[in-house]
Write a protein that holds these residues in place. Structure first.
Motif, PDB file in Angstrom:
ATOM      1  N   VAL A   1       1.008  -1.318  -0.075  1.00 24.49           N
ATOM      2  CA  VAL A   1       0.015   0.024   0.150  1.00 24.49           C
ATOM      3  C   VAL A   1       0.977   1.375  -0.056  1.00 24.49           C
ATOM      4  CG1 VAL A   1      -1.766   1.381   1.226  1.00 24.49           C
ATOM      5  CG2 VAL A   1      -1.887  -1.199   1.317  1.00 24.49           C
ATOM      6  N   SER A   2       0.364   1.997  -0.880  1.00 26.67           N
ATOM      7  CA  SER A   2       1.023   3.560  -0.834  1.00 26.67           C
ATOM      8  C   SER A   2       0.360   4.523  -0.784  1.00 26.67           C
ATOM      9  CB  SER A   2       1.826   3.783  -2.374  1.00 26.67           C
ATOM     10  OG  SER A   2       2.662   2.700  -2.636  1.00 26.67           O
ATOM     11  N   MET A   3       0.450   5.792  -0.258  1.00 21.52           N
ATOM     12  CA  MET A   3      -0.320   6.816   0.090  1.00 21.52           C
ATOM     13  C   MET A   3       0.130   8.209  -0.657  1.00 21.52           C
ATOM     14  SD  MET A   3      -0.875   9.717   2.017  1.00 21.52           S
ATOM     15  CE  MET A   3       0.120   9.688   3.500  1.00 21.52           C
ATOM     16  N   LEU A   4      -0.703   8.913  -1.087  1.00 18.35           N
ATOM     17  CA  LEU A   4      -0.518  10.115  -1.722  1.00 18.35           C
ATOM     18  C   LEU A   4      -1.340  11.342  -1.121  1.00 18.35           C
ATOM     19  CD1 LEU A   4       1.260  11.998  -3.827  1.00 18.35           C
ATOM     20  CD2 LEU A   4      -0.366  11.419  -5.473  1.00 18.35           C
ATOM     21  N   ASP A   5      -0.925  12.157  -0.624  1.00 22.65           N
ATOM     22  CA  ASP A   5      -1.805  13.222   0.488  1.00 22.65           C
ATOM     23  C   ASP A   5      -1.922  14.382  -0.514  1.00 22.65           C
ATOM     24  OD1 ASP A   5      -2.939  15.021   1.776  1.00 22.65           O
ATOM     25  OD2 ASP A   5      -1.696  15.121   3.558  1.00 22.65           O
ATOM     26  N   LEU A   6      -2.992  14.781  -1.286  1.00 20.86           N
ATOM     27  CA  LEU A   6      -3.250  15.741  -2.620  1.00 20.86           C
ATOM     28  C   LEU A   6      -3.260  16.867  -1.589  1.00 20.86           C
ATOM     29  CD1 LEU A   6      -6.155  14.078  -4.467  1.00 20.86           C
ATOM     30  CD2 LEU A   6      -3.721  14.308  -5.061  1.00 20.86           C
ATOM     31  N   THR A   7      -3.542  17.386  -0.426  1.00 17.06           N
ATOM     32  CA  THR A   7      -3.586  18.421   0.306  1.00 17.06           C
ATOM     33  C   THR A   7      -2.068  18.962   0.393  1.00 17.06           C
ATOM     34  OG1 THR A   7      -3.369  17.656   2.564  1.00 17.06           O
ATOM     35  CG2 THR A   7      -5.625  17.862   1.415  1.00 17.06           C
ATOM     36  N   GLN A   8      -1.084  18.292   0.042  1.00 15.66           N
ATOM     37  CA  GLN A   8       0.059  18.835   0.262  1.00 15.66           C
ATOM     38  C   GLN A   8       0.515  19.686  -1.176  1.00 15.66           C
ATOM     39  OE1 GLN A   8       2.647  18.233   2.802  1.00 15.66           O
ATOM     40  NE2 GLN A   8       0.518  17.647   3.580  1.00 15.66           N
ATOM     41  N   THR A   9      -0.301  19.264  -2.301  1.00 16.11           N
ATOM     42  CA  THR A   9      -0.316  20.381  -3.457  1.00 16.11           C
ATOM     43  C   THR A   9      -0.996  21.471  -3.173  1.00 16.11           C
ATOM     44  OG1 THR A   9       0.238  18.112  -4.773  1.00 16.11           O
ATOM     45  CG2 THR A   9      -0.637  20.344  -5.851  1.00 16.11           C
ATOM     46  N   ASP A  10      -2.395  21.225  -2.586  1.00 11.13           N
ATOM     47  CA  ASP A  10      -3.329  22.288  -2.471  1.00 11.13           C
ATOM     48  C   ASP A  10      -3.989  22.056  -1.383  1.00 11.13           C
ATOM     49  OD1 ASP A  10      -6.003  23.815  -2.920  1.00 11.13           O
ATOM     50  OD2 ASP A  10      -4.819  24.703  -4.397  1.00 11.13           O
ATOM     51  N   ALA A  11      -4.468  22.831  -0.543  1.00  6.78           N
ATOM     52  CA  ALA A  11      -5.172  22.568   0.830  1.00  6.78           C
ATOM     53  C   ALA A  11      -6.620  22.076   0.576  1.00  6.78           C
ATOM     54  CB  ALA A  11      -5.095  23.773   1.750  1.00  6.78           C
ATOM     55  N   GLY A  12      -7.237  22.537  -0.791  1.00  7.42           N
ATOM     56  CA  GLY A  12      -8.453  22.280  -1.015  1.00  7.42           C
ATOM     57  C   GLY A  12      -8.780  20.954  -1.746  1.00  7.42           C
ATOM     58  N   LEU A  13      -7.692  20.487  -2.018  1.00  5.94           N
ATOM     59  CA  LEU A  13      -7.597  18.996  -2.521  1.00  5.94           C
ATOM     60  C   LEU A  13      -8.126  17.869  -1.639  1.00  5.94           C
ATOM     61  CD1 LEU A  13      -4.773  19.084  -5.347  1.00  5.94           C
ATOM     62  CD2 LEU A  13      -7.488  19.524  -5.856  1.00  5.94           C
ATOM     63  N   LYS A  14      -9.262  17.820  -1.320  1.00  6.50           N
ATOM     64  CA  LYS A  14      -9.851  16.985  -0.640  1.00  6.50           C
ATOM     65  C   LYS A  14     -11.405  16.828  -0.750  1.00  6.50           C
ATOM     66  CE  LYS A  14      -9.935  20.026   3.072  1.00  6.50           C
ATOM     67  NZ  LYS A  14      -9.364  20.530   4.557  1.00  6.50           N
ATOM     68  N   GLY A  15     -12.066  15.706  -0.228  1.00  3.93           N
ATOM     69  CA  GLY A  15     -13.473  15.695  -0.286  1.00  3.93           C
ATOM     70  C   GLY A  15     -13.812  15.413  -1.891  1.00  3.93           C
ATOM     71  N   PHE A  16     -13.418  14.017  -2.466  1.00  2.00           N
ATOM     72  CA  PHE A  16     -13.698  13.599  -4.002  1.00  2.00           C
ATOM     73  C   PHE A  16     -14.877  12.582  -3.868  1.00  2.00           C
ATOM     74  CE2 PHE A  16      -9.566  15.392  -3.667  1.00  2.00           C
ATOM     75  CZ  PHE A  16      -9.159  16.013  -4.666  1.00  2.00           C
ATOM     76  N   ILE A  17     -15.448  12.431  -4.884  1.00  2.00           N
ATOM     77  CA  ILE A  17     -16.334  11.429  -5.073  1.00  2.00           C
ATOM     78  C   ILE A  17     -16.106  10.843  -6.609  1.00  2.00           C
ATOM     79  CG2 ILE A  17     -18.811  10.490  -5.669  1.00  2.00           C
ATOM     80  CD1 ILE A  17     -19.732  12.771  -3.200  1.00  2.00           C
ATOM     81  N   SER A  18     -15.591   9.537  -6.442  1.00  2.00           N
ATOM     82  CA  SER A  18     -15.313   8.754  -7.619  1.00  2.00           C
ATOM     83  C   SER A  18     -13.961   9.356  -8.353  1.00  2.00           C
ATOM     84  CB  SER A  18     -16.212   8.885  -8.533  1.00  2.00           C
ATOM     85  OG  SER A  18     -16.333   7.807  -9.734  1.00  2.00           O
ATOM     86  N   GLY A  19     -13.458   8.670  -9.282  1.00  2.00           N
ATOM     87  CA  GLY A  19     -12.201   9.050 -10.175  1.00  2.00           C
ATOM     88  C   GLY A  19     -12.230   8.061 -11.363  1.00  2.00           C
ATOM     89  N   PHE A  20     -11.579   8.404 -11.981  1.00  7.19           N
ATOM     90  CA  PHE A  20     -11.200   7.679 -13.471  1.00  7.19           C
ATOM     91  C   PHE A  20      -9.861   7.905 -14.058  1.00  7.19           C
ATOM     92  CE2 PHE A  20     -12.912  11.678 -14.570  1.00  7.19           C
ATOM     93  CZ  PHE A  20     -12.105  12.045 -15.690  1.00  7.19           C
ATOM     94  N   THR A  21      -9.229   6.971 -14.678  1.00  9.49           N
ATOM     95  CA  THR A  21      -7.879   7.104 -15.464  1.00  9.49           C
ATOM     96  C   THR A  21      -8.190   6.962 -17.065  1.00  9.49           C
ATOM     97  OG1 THR A  21      -5.724   6.043 -15.443  1.00  9.49           O
ATOM     98  CG2 THR A  21      -7.540   4.693 -15.414  1.00  9.49           C
ATOM     99  N   ASP A  22      -7.177   7.922 -17.487  1.00 11.86           N
ATOM    100  CA  ASP A  22      -7.090   7.834 -19.104  1.00 11.86           C
ATOM    101  C   ASP A  22      -5.980   6.884 -19.424  1.00 11.86           C
ATOM    102  OD1 ASP A  22      -4.717   9.165 -18.712  1.00 11.86           O
ATOM    103  OD2 ASP A  22      -5.324  10.998 -19.290  1.00 11.86           O
ATOM    104  N   GLY A  23      -5.352   6.201 -18.535  1.00 11.10           N
ATOM    105  CA  GLY A  23      -4.411   5.127 -18.710  1.00 11.10           C
ATOM    106  C   GLY A  23      -2.981   5.699 -18.282  1.00 11.10           C
TER     107      GLY A  23
END
Length: 326
Positions: free
Chosen positions: A226-248
């Motif tokens: 398991v790895s972890m990446l804290d998005l709030t280290q880039t921007d404090a507002g990057l939290k509280g997401f619903i769903s995600g996807f990838t383009d590859g």
């Protein structure tokens, strides 16, 4: 005099031709409707190949697009031909492996862990797997995904916010493994959706008692790393997401609520799981916030409107490949 008569003849021929064309068109449409009116919309096949419905024309055949939905009530369908299980209700999300559809158990009055599997070939055969027989905590999931062999169910709330992923072997629909993400980081719980790039599974951070931005990445080849990446280290507002996807190449995390409704998309480079970019949709339109789900057609990403302080219907579309910049 001769010129005037010839013009009248020409006009008469043109009108006759138009009339004949109109009659032929009406006769053709009538014939098509007569031919297709008794078609079983649920079983459209030509030379063994399923016909795809795109509006009112199916492979150049007229087919009415109307209320042809079939209903399967999971709470009132015999399980594997046996008894009914009234617990099979209150799902959130699901996925398919091509043959079966899998429905993620969330809350049917209380959190529960019974996966319903539907045979998509007949849309009537239902099987059930109770995850709590493996671990009493395996309940309260929101959505899931598959890598082809296994199904993964995204942990949200089983009475408390939790981080126990359930992995099910889809080959036998009986073997269950669990991985507790909180053993890596106590914040890794209360996810809302997930996706895979084929090698890793990504779990979307939403609310674990507070809105947070820590993505969990699981190596699906061993279901332990398991790895972890804290998005709030880039921007404090990057939290509280619903769903995600990838383009590859990149993963996209759909903005919903971070203490207020927001429109900040987080894009993560899946090649290194460290590079994060942010795009604030409200810079285009102040209403573009509070989304719930998203997807891609390969070129664009689409964000599903939900609530920005009021229910709204503004879809956001972003171009995914534009020189590597959002």
């Amino acid at each position: 005099m001769t010129v005037r008569i010839n013009k009248q003849k020409i006009n008469l021929r043109e009108k006759l031709a138009e009339t004949e064309e109109h009659i032929n068109a009406e006769q053709s449409l009538t014939a098509l409707n007569e031919t297709t009116k008794n078609i079983d919309i649920n079983n459209l096949y030509t030379n063994g190949e399923h016909i795809r419905n795109s509006g009112n024309v199916v492979n150049n055949r007229f087919v009415p697009f109307g209320p042809h939905a079939r209903v399967l009530d999971l709470a009132n369908t015999p399980i594997d031909g046996g008894s009914i299980d009234a617990d099979l209700k209150g799902f959130i999300g699901g996925f398919t492996d091509g043959r079966y559809g899998y429905f993620a158990p969330y809350n049917n009055g209380s959190p529960y862990g019974k996966i319903a599997r539907v045979d998509l070939n007949d849309f009537s055969s239902v099987s059930m797997l109770d995850l709590t027989q493996t671990d009493a905590d395996l309940k309260g999931f929101i959505s899931g995904f598959t890598d082809g062999r296994y199904g993964y169910f995204v942990p949200e709330n089983n009475g408390v916010y939790h981080g126990k992923i359930a992995r099910v072997d889809l080959n036998n629909f009986s073997s269950v493994s669990a991985l507790d993400l909180t053993q890596t980081d106590a914040d890794l719980k209360g996810f809302h959706g997930g996706f895979t790039d084929g090698r890793y599974g990504y779990f979307v951070p939403y609310y674990n008692g507070s809105y947070y931005g820590k993505i969990a990445r699981v190596d699906l080849s061993n279901f332990s790393s398991v790895s972890m990446l804290d998005l709030t280290q880039t921007d404090a507002g990057l939290k509280g997401f619903i769903s995600g996807f990838t383009d590859g190449r990149y993963g996209y995390f759909v903005p919903h609520y971070n203490g207020s409704y927001h429109g900040k998309i987080a894009r993560v480079d899946l090649n290194n799981f460290s590079s994060v970019s942010m795009l604030d949709l409200t810079q285009t339109d102040a209403d573009l916030k509070g989304f719930s789900g998203g997807f891609t057609d390969g070129r664009y990403g689409y964000f599903v409107p939900n609530n920005n302080g009021a229910r709204h219907g503004k879809i956001a579309r972003i171009q995914l490949f534009n020189g590597g910049n959002l």
